[in-house]
Design a protein around this motif. Sequence first.
Motif, PDB file in Angstrom:
ATOM      1  N   CYS A 143     -56.720  -5.402 -88.357  1.00 19.30           N
ATOM      2  CA  CYS A 143     -56.183  -5.383 -86.994  1.00 19.30           C
ATOM      3  C   CYS A 143     -56.829  -7.233 -86.960  1.00 19.30           C
ATOM      4  CB  CYS A 143     -56.703  -5.416 -85.832  1.00 19.30           C
ATOM      5  SG  CYS A 143     -57.187  -6.282 -84.359  1.00 19.30           S
ATOM      6  N   CYS A 186     -47.602  -9.357 -82.563  1.00 17.42           N
ATOM      7  CA  CYS A 186     -47.545  -9.694 -81.139  1.00 17.42           C
ATOM      8  C   CYS A 186     -46.240 -10.245 -80.805  1.00 17.42           C
ATOM      9  CB  CYS A 186     -48.744 -10.793 -80.948  1.00 17.42           C
ATOM     10  SG  CYS A 186     -48.926 -11.818 -80.028  1.00 17.42           S
ATOM     11  N   ARG A 191     -48.991 -11.478 -85.086  1.00 23.81           N
ATOM     12  CA  ARG A 191     -50.498 -11.406 -84.997  1.00 23.81           C
ATOM     13  C   ARG A 191     -50.501  -9.477 -85.154  1.00 23.81           C
ATOM     14  NH1 ARG A 191     -53.722 -14.609 -81.424  1.00 23.81           N
ATOM     15  NH2 ARG A 191     -54.748 -16.172 -82.710  1.00 23.81           N
ATOM     16  N   VAL A 224     -52.167  -6.501 -84.171  1.00 26.97           N
ATOM     17  CA  VAL A 224     -53.402  -6.501 -83.498  1.00 26.97           C
ATOM     18  C   VAL A 224     -52.945  -4.230 -83.798  1.00 26.97           C
ATOM     19  CG1 VAL A 224     -53.730  -8.209 -82.769  1.00 26.97           C
ATOM     20  CG2 VAL A 224     -51.929  -6.845 -81.653  1.00 26.97           C
ATOM     21  N   HIS A 248     -56.719  -4.704 -78.786  1.00 24.31           N
ATOM     22  CA  HIS A 248     -56.448  -5.834 -78.173  1.00 24.31           C
ATOM     23  C   HIS A 248     -54.809  -6.356 -78.142  1.00 24.31           C
ATOM     24  CE1 HIS A 248     -60.063  -6.158 -81.046  1.00 24.31           C
ATOM     25  NE2 HIS A 248     -60.307  -6.911 -80.099  1.00 24.31           N
ATOM     26  N   TRP A 249     -54.032  -5.103 -77.817  1.00 24.26           N
ATOM     27  CA  TRP A 249     -53.091  -5.183 -77.258  1.00 24.26           C
ATOM     28  C   TRP A 249     -52.868  -5.263 -75.546  1.00 24.26           C
ATOM     29  CZ3 TRP A 249     -48.123  -6.047 -79.006  1.00 24.26           C
ATOM     30  CH2 TRP A 249     -47.039  -6.238 -78.671  1.00 24.26           C
ATOM     31  N   CYS A 282     -50.617  -9.882 -77.766  1.00 26.15           N
ATOM     32  CA  CYS A 282     -51.854  -9.874 -77.882  1.00 26.15           C
ATOM     33  C   CYS A 282     -53.362 -10.696 -77.626  1.00 26.15           C
ATOM     34  CB  CYS A 282     -52.464 -10.345 -79.454  1.00 26.15           C
ATOM     35  SG  CYS A 282     -52.568 -11.842 -79.506  1.00 26.15           S
TER      36      CYS A 282
END
Length: 66
Positions: free
Chosen positions: A7, A19, A24, A26, A30-31, A38
């Motif tokens: 991540c 993302c 990114r 993740v 963090h999604w 993200c």
Amino acid sequence: MSVAGLCELCERPNVEHICDRCGRLVCDRHWDRETGLCVECAGEVGGPGDRVDPENMPDGVDTYRF
């Protein structure tokens, strides 16, 4: 979708999302499932529930539209 790597926000293994805005890698933590972004991008662009209806704004508040 399973993606190999860490991540990019917390460096946990087993990331499963990319993302749609910044690309990114993740983890689930963090999604933002609703936006497909993200948490960093979701915080920047806001969500559908963040918009304020102009009818519910107090008097004297200017509304700018782009």
